[in-house]
Design an enzyme around this catalytic site. Sequence first.
Site, short mmCIF file in Angstrom:
data_model
loop_
_atom_site.label_atom_id
_atom_site.label_comp_id
_atom_site.label_asym_id
_atom_site.label_seq_id
_atom_site.Cartn_x
_atom_site.Cartn_y
_atom_site.Cartn_z
N ILE A 1 3.71 -48.81 -41.30
CA ILE A 1 5.35 -48.60 -42.02
C ILE A 1 6.49 -48.85 -41.18
CG2 ILE A 1 6.70 -46.70 -43.15
CD1 ILE A 1 3.93 -45.34 -43.41
N HIS A 2 7.16 -49.77 -41.34
CA HIS A 2 8.17 -50.15 -40.20
C HIS A 2 9.74 -50.30 -41.09
CE1 HIS A 2 7.58 -54.36 -41.67
NE2 HIS A 2 8.86 -54.69 -40.75
N ARG A 3 9.94 -50.71 -42.46
CA ARG A 3 10.87 -51.29 -43.12
C ARG A 3 12.05 -50.06 -43.15
NH1 ARG A 3 11.01 -56.44 -45.28
NH2 ARG A 3 9.10 -57.44 -45.03
N ARG B 1 10.80 -47.71 -34.47
CA ARG B 1 11.52 -47.14 -35.57
C ARG B 1 10.76 -46.02 -36.13
NH1 ARG B 1 12.32 -51.17 -39.16
NH2 ARG B 1 14.16 -52.07 -37.94
N ASP C 1 4.06 -51.78 -45.73
CA ASP C 1 5.50 -52.51 -46.05
C ASP C 1 5.57 -53.65 -45.26
OD1 ASP C 1 6.26 -51.56 -43.56
OD2 ASP C 1 7.53 -50.24 -44.39
#
Length: 393
Positions: free
Chosen positions: A229-231, A266, A313
């Site tokens: 998950i990074h967006r 992030r 994602d």
Amino acid sequence: MIKILTVIGARPQIIKAAAISRAVRERRRVGELCSGMRFADEVTEKILHTGQHYDENMSAVFFDELGIPQPDYNLGVGSGKHGEQTAKMIAGIEAVLMQEHFDGILLYGDTNSTLAGAVAASKLHVPIFHVEAGLRSHNMAMPEEVNRIVCDQLSSILFPPTETGLRNLMEEGFLKSKAHFKNGKDRRVVNSGDVMYDNSLYYSGLAKERCDIIKRLGLTKGGYVLATIHRDNNTDNKERLTNIFRALLDIAEKERIDIVLPLHPRTAKLLSVNLEPKVCERVQASKRIRLLPPASFFEIIELERNAQIVMTDSGGVQKESFFFERPCVILRPETEWVEIVEHGAGIIADADYDRIVNAYQELTDKTVKFPQLFGDGKAAEHILEAIVEYIQK
């Protein structure tokens, strides 16, 4: 000798660029195997790293692991607001293009580095070659969608990696484009195949030999779920991030399966900030949710190749899971890799708790097929051949 500037800035671009750099150094032209003509006899490549991703394990370590030459230029831009970051990149790339003559600029994907390279090169009339052209999510709220559309419009050669990408460009009029550039040459569209498929074929064997992450973590083939998950629309939105982690927790507990999650910087920064407190406590207490530092390229390959299923994602991870014949739950409202969904190998679940849980169940309950959709494994050669022909003609 043709001189090309390759612009990269994010980890996926480093990986994609590896295929081209390797072909420049090592491979013969497809049509000239007998004569021994190598791309190194015709093409010189220099690499510019914008510094868009500056975390050591998200960027620099990849050059060593993938055997890519170190960048000739590093702008060191770092993070920042889209406009600020892109402006710094445009200025830095423009300075390099004015300092040194290049016959073309090679851009990958859809990041701010891609956008900056396209704008800078177009103003100086340097031919632009766009790898992964024609991809569309049709969601103009995604910065990536804006970036890829602008780059396509400014490119001399567009390289769609799939039939769907080619079809998108046809529908948008690119194959009948009246655009012409300062050198008097028309725009071209070449269905090259996917450089990431090239890389998966090349690096999967190396990863198996050199990476021990499966053994180190005590994992078994098919015995865990890989999640990434990074967006920012997931990490920065409290409701979306909480829904995703609620689903991961409940799947892990109900199915008694580990979920391995290498954390993007992030995501790691925002977990304790944007997760609901009770969900955050459950994540921290869970023995099934295994949070890891950012994974190297070889580690990600091994984690993808051995997972029961992948939840992500990331566009790149969606494809890699397909290459390694692993079903994928897509944690986005749409995907540019529609072939994966059309062939039943992926399900779009967005950040919806019920859809994520149901998608996991559906993909684990059925037999999934993985047809060859991403070329012949020689995309890098096809791209270089088209560039050489374009410049020399």
